[in-house]
Design an enzyme around this catalytic site. Structure first.
Site, short mmCIF file in Angstrom:
data_model
loop_
_atom_site.label_atom_id
_atom_site.label_comp_id
_atom_site.label_asym_id
_atom_site.label_seq_id
_atom_site.Cartn_x
_atom_site.Cartn_y
_atom_site.Cartn_z
N ASP A 194 61.37 11.17 -55.19
CA ASP A 194 62.38 10.85 -54.52
C ASP A 194 63.70 10.57 -55.27
OD1 ASP A 194 61.35 10.79 -51.92
OD2 ASP A 194 61.30 8.63 -51.52
N GLY A 254 60.16 9.36 -41.66
CA GLY A 254 60.97 10.43 -41.38
C GLY A 254 61.72 11.13 -42.49
N GLY A 255 61.42 10.64 -43.96
CA GLY A 255 62.36 11.00 -45.04
C GLY A 255 63.69 10.74 -44.82
N SER A 283 65.59 5.19 -51.84
CA SER A 283 64.87 5.54 -50.73
C SER A 283 65.76 5.80 -49.45
CB SER A 283 63.77 4.42 -50.23
OG SER A 283 63.22 4.49 -49.15
N SER A 284 65.14 6.35 -48.25
CA SER A 284 66.01 6.51 -47.19
C SER A 284 65.68 5.53 -46.35
CB SER A 284 65.96 7.72 -46.54
OG SER A 284 66.54 8.86 -47.08
N THR A 310 55.33 8.36 -43.74
CA THR A 310 55.72 6.80 -43.86
C THR A 310 55.24 6.28 -42.67
OG1 THR A 310 57.56 7.63 -45.51
CG2 THR A 310 58.03 5.55 -44.24
N THR A 359 55.52 3.26 -47.68
CA THR A 359 55.26 4.60 -47.54
C THR A 359 54.40 5.29 -48.95
OG1 THR A 359 56.38 6.94 -47.54
CG2 THR A 359 57.39 5.40 -49.10
N ARG A 406 59.74 -1.08 -53.91
CA ARG A 406 59.73 0.09 -53.95
C ARG A 406 59.10 0.48 -55.44
NH1 ARG A 406 60.56 4.87 -51.40
NH2 ARG A 406 61.98 6.25 -52.30
O1 DON Z 1 61.54 6.43 -49.03
C1 DON Z 1 61.92 7.55 -48.81
O2 DON Z 1 63.00 8.00 -48.19
C2 DON Z 1 60.85 8.71 -48.52
N1 DON Z 1 59.91 8.77 -49.49
C3 DON Z 1 60.19 8.59 -46.89
C4 DON Z 1 59.23 9.72 -46.94
C5 DON Z 1 58.88 9.66 -45.25
O3 DON Z 1 59.55 9.10 -44.66
C6 DON Z 1 58.07 10.69 -44.96
N2 DON Z 1 57.62 10.58 -43.65
N3 DON Z 1 57.65 10.66 -42.69
#
Ligand code: DON
Length: 582
Positions: free
Chosen positions: A433, A483-484, A462-463, A391, A409, A102
């Site tokens: 984030d 997907g955030g 992060s998710s 991502t 990502t 990360r």
């Molecule tokens: O690490 C995370 O949780 C976010 N930066 C992920 C962002 C993300 O998945 C955006 N798109 N699909």
């Protein structure tokens, strides 16, 4: 949504830059692959991974090569300027290992660095040099390779160099994305939007604009010469080149020129970290996920632990009672995420406690099986009233039973939108984030709790949720998604669809998903096909419900327990996805 796998694309040994025996790509033909498979968001990259497996590489090698190829072919999310996580199974030692690469806050990071004097968020957290954390991908892939890989490093970087140097045919989807980024935003629009576009950054226009300035069309060739040079240096000198070599000079010079915070020292000091996996059981399966600085593993384990007490199968996946129970599990696990999880080197995260069956029992006691719990009831602090994808995940299995789930990502689509001058890659905008407004948790989903506030060198929460599921010591599933904040929930649905509802791989990935993230206190139902009576039943229980478009791109693998065959399930929510194997 197309259900079938894109099959039988010509082998791309030429892309690999190796002399391989070019066997015709074996079609999955509804019967799964026999030996190995890569399930990813982009076909060239999936083929690169498969060719590495053909050449005798293991799942780690294939993951490294696929990730580097996607840094070229999926510029919106594939990256060397971002970060991510790997969860892998090593057949030699029968161990699950996880790697945290990360991004980290620069050494000068402070909790309020993105706030104006009046407490408002400054747009610079979103785009440009200020938005980036110290990238982790190159040393992350380097560490995975050095510890667990088999083929030489430069062989794994070579296909990416070739794709960047010689170019590749852009898909309709990529053409649309690039054209959207390259459309100049007018001053009015720029003032309104904190997001920025690549059009706002001359280096990005130089790297990604079509040479004649016309809009991109599907089938056009995208050549990335500076990126090819950077990758070539990384191939020749090793992963450290990015952190202490010419690339680090380019990053530091560009930072100085643009007022960014990342220094040569920040780059030199960055280290990926091997972390213990998080683990739980679900109806006799072992589920392994990524621990902090990712929240995905803890959130997924906690949801599965809560849901294990119900017979969801008896009702089926679309029944309002199932959706209610799943939502209540999501609500509670996301409250845990918001209040308890951050970089474990900075805050104490009691992982074993949070993923225990006892914790799930306590949380489940507060669930009313007929009524929605208002999200605010979970919080022992006031929730403020609010005033307001990209991502990529891929899954790999090799012919020894080895497996890699990897998600990485740039945060937003095309990250900070800014290409590092002379280096050809896009910097992430991952700093967003962190909890950027300390103390401010609102009902729109902003979180201001302590564990995820900025500190020098700290990793933002992060998710991401790369996941391996085992039965009797053998890999049964490789899963995860972009997907955030929806990521753990997308992964939950794919896992439930296979383990609880008995779906096959592709059906499990194709099935519509739902999302609830504590705040906003609303269930999102994916797709248009939800019957009115389902929505009414949920509303009657006290839920707020809305429908959304696509949720995630969960390129997964499911192993058929009877035959041992590998079913790659590309997620055709993105039309470029592909499972490539033999
Ligand atoms: O690490 C995370 O949780 C976010 N930066 C992920 C962002 C993300 O998945 C955006 N798109 N699909």
């Amino acid at each position: 949504m197309r259900r079938e796998t894109i099959r039988g694309r010509a082998a791309t040994a030429a892309v690999l830059g190796l002399s391989l025996l070019v066997a015709p790509a074996m079609a999955e033909q509804g019967g799964g692959f026999e030996k190995h498979v890569v399930s990813a968001q982009e076909g060239n990259a999936a083929d690169v991974g498969r060719d590495v497996l053909r050449a005798g590489g293991n799942a780690i090698d294939a993951a490294v090569a696929t990730a580097l190829a996607m840094a070229v072919t999926v510029p919106e999310a594939g990256n060397i300027g971002g970060g991510g996580f790997i969860v892998a199974f090593l057949p030699e030692t029968k161990k699950v290992v996880t790697l945290d690469f990360r991004e980290a806050a620069p050494g000068s990071g402070t909790p309020r660095m993105y706030l104006a004097a009046d407490g408002k968020l400054l747009p610079r957290y979103r785009a440009g040099a200020w938005a980036g954390g110290v990238p982790g991908t190159v040393r992350g892939l380097g560490m995975a390779h050095a510890k667990w890989g088999r083929l030489p490093w430069r062989v794994l970087v070579a296909p990416a160099v070739k794709l960047a140097r010689e170019g590749f045919a852009v898909s309709d989807e990529l053409a649309r994305g690039l054209n959207n980024q390259l459309r100049p935003s007018g001053d009015k629009q720029r003032a309104r939007s904190a997001f920025g576009r690549m059009a706002d950054f001359p280096e990005s226009v130089a790297a990604f604009g079509k040479p004649d300035g016309a809009p991109w069309k599907g089938g056009d060739r995208l050549v990335q010469a500076d990126l090819a040079d950077t990758l070539e240096r990384i191939a020749a000198e090793g992963p450290d080149e990015f952190y202490i070599g010419e690339t680090s000079d380019l990053i530091a010079a560009w930072m100085l020129e643009n007022g960014g915070r990342i220094t040569k020292k920040d780059l030199a000091d960055y280290r990926p970290k091997e972390r213990p996996p998080v683990h739980t059981t679900f109806h006799g399966y072992d589920v392994f996920g990524m621990g902090p600085a990712a929240s995905g593993g803890i959130v997924l384990c906690q949801m599965l632990n809560i849901l294990e007490r119900y017979d969801l199968k008896a009702d089926g996946p679309r029944h309002p009672r199932t959706l209610h129970r799943v939502t209540e599990a999501m609500r509670r696990a996301y409250f845990t995420r918001a209040t308890r999880i951050g970089d474990p080197d900075y805050v104490d995260v009691p992982v074993a406690e949070l993923t225990s069956k006892a914790a799930a029992d306590e949380l489940a006691k507060t669930i009313d099986d007929a009524r929605a719990t208002p999200s605010a009831d979970l919080a022992p602090f006031p929730i403020i009233k609010a005033e307001s994808d990209h991502t990529t995940h891929f899954s790999v299995m090799d012919d020894q039973g080895g497996a890699v789930a990897m998600t990485y990502t740039l945060e937003d689509s095309y990250g900070s939108k800014a290409v590092v001058k002379g280096a050809g890659f896009i910097l992430n905008n991952e700093m967003g984030d962190f909890n950027l407004r300390p103390g401010r948790t609102d009902d729109a989903g902003a979180i201001g709790t302590y564990p995820n506030q900025i500190a020098p060198g700290k990793r933002m929460l992060s998710s991401m949720c790369p996941t391996l599921v085992f039965k009797d010591g053998k890999v049964r599933m490789v899963a995860g998604s972009p997907g955030g904040r929806t990521i753990p929930n997308t992964t939950l649905w794919v896992v439930l669809n296979v383990l609880e509802f008995g779906m096959d791989a592709q059906a499990a990935v194709d099935a519509p998903r739902t999302h609830h993230q504590w705040f906003p206190d609303v269930i999102s139902l994916e797709g248009e096909s939800w019957p009115g009576e389902t929505v009414k039943a949920l509303t009657d229980m006290g839920h707020r419900v809305r429908t959304i478009g696509h949720q995630g791109t969960a390129n997964s693998i499911v192993v058929d327990p009877a035959s041992g065959r590998l079913f790659g399930a590309p997620d055709m929510r993105r039309t470029t996805s592909k499972a490539s194997g033999d």
